[in-house]
Write an enzyme that holds these catalytic residues in place. Sequence first.
Site, PDB file in Angstrom:
ATOM      1  N   GLY A 151       0.831  -1.196   0.000  1.00 36.23           N
ATOM      2  CA  GLY A 151       0.000   0.000   0.000  1.00 36.23           C
ATOM      3  C   GLY A 151       0.865   1.245   0.000  1.00 36.23           C
ATOM      4  N   SER A 152       0.395   2.292   0.685  1.00 38.70           N
ATOM      5  CA  SER A 152       1.079   3.580   0.673  1.00 38.70           C
ATOM      6  C   SER A 152       2.535   3.453   1.097  1.00 38.70           C
ATOM      7  CB  SER A 152       0.356   4.560   1.604  1.00 38.70           C
ATOM      8  OG  SER A 152       1.071   5.782   1.717  1.00 38.70           O
ATOM      9  N   HIS A 204       5.291   1.873  12.192  1.00 36.95           N
ATOM     10  CA  HIS A 204       4.476   2.541  13.210  1.00 36.95           C
ATOM     11  C   HIS A 204       4.420   1.601  14.413  1.00 36.95           C
ATOM     12  CE1 HIS A 204       1.471   4.875  15.208  1.00 36.95           C
ATOM     13  NE2 HIS A 204       0.441   4.134  14.876  1.00 36.95           N
TER      14      HIS A 204
END
Length: 338
Positions: free
Chosen positions: A31-32, A113
């Site tokens: 994804g991103s 994260h």
Amino acid sequence: MGAHVDSKVLYESDITSDELEGKKVAVLGYGSQGHAHALNLRDSGVDVVVGLRPGSSSRERAEDADLVVLDTDEAVAVSDATMIALPDQTQAEAFDTQIRPNLKAGQALMFAHGFNIHYGQIIPPPEIDVVMVAPKGPGHIVRDMFEQEVGVPALIAVEQDASGRAREVALSYAKALGAAKAGLIETTFKDETETDLFGEQSVLCGGTTALIKAAFDTLVEAGYDPRLAYFECLHELKLIVDLIYQGGLTYMRHSVSDTAEYGDLVSGPRVVNENSRQVMRQILTEIQDGTFARNWILENQAGRPAYNALRNADLNHELERVGSDLRSMMDWLPKTRE
């Protein structure tokens, strides 16, 4: 108030070893963040594989970029380091079913994260290095800045150092990502997670969207044309944010009119006042004590009823309908899915 010590900002010249040389790195997710990590590492000469679940809609995109794509479990099994670039809410299940069974002693488990480690949703075995490399920008910017040989700053952290080389692994990964060109700041999983969530909720997403809607509604309720309200309370926000991004609050105030600056100075503290700051402190407390994390985890387990209801209410807000019409007149804007 807790004290903190500013750590030295690290750059490429501070990274003296390449812990990824001769090793294979798996990036889970495309994804991103995942696509930027995989492509940047590949272009830095790292041996990269992308791990995706069978039937993933991202598989064709990754293969079209000439990346080696494997099922998640196989990617972990053949790699020396694994970056989990999956959404927060899917990481724990993927870890339990596909990642943990394929980890080997001395492997590095990496995160962009700290949510799942900090809140105990993922508990790696003790013989695994656990580190974080968190670029301070969305994935497309991480990729674009790499291609421009500029890089995006990143936070790095070590949660578990089984090999004795975990910090060096994080530094080597950050360098290959391009982040060490812009600068690396050492932190902890705890501090990255709590400040990231607080920033999203109080300013970047929650505070900003609530402020925009409240200001828009105030003008419309007072009888003003919703199109004018949209321009003044949403559209022009980018101009101000760009000035702040470029040179801080001082540069923004230097760049706007004296009238705008005076209004900023005398009215801003009336909008965001001590009551607002007290709510911010409560939001921070709920992040620190795990209340927000528990609520979000339970919300996902329940099928996201509150999330979906709140999201749909905003999709149907007059602000969004007016904005969609106005943006259709602006051919220069990048097209988005609406």
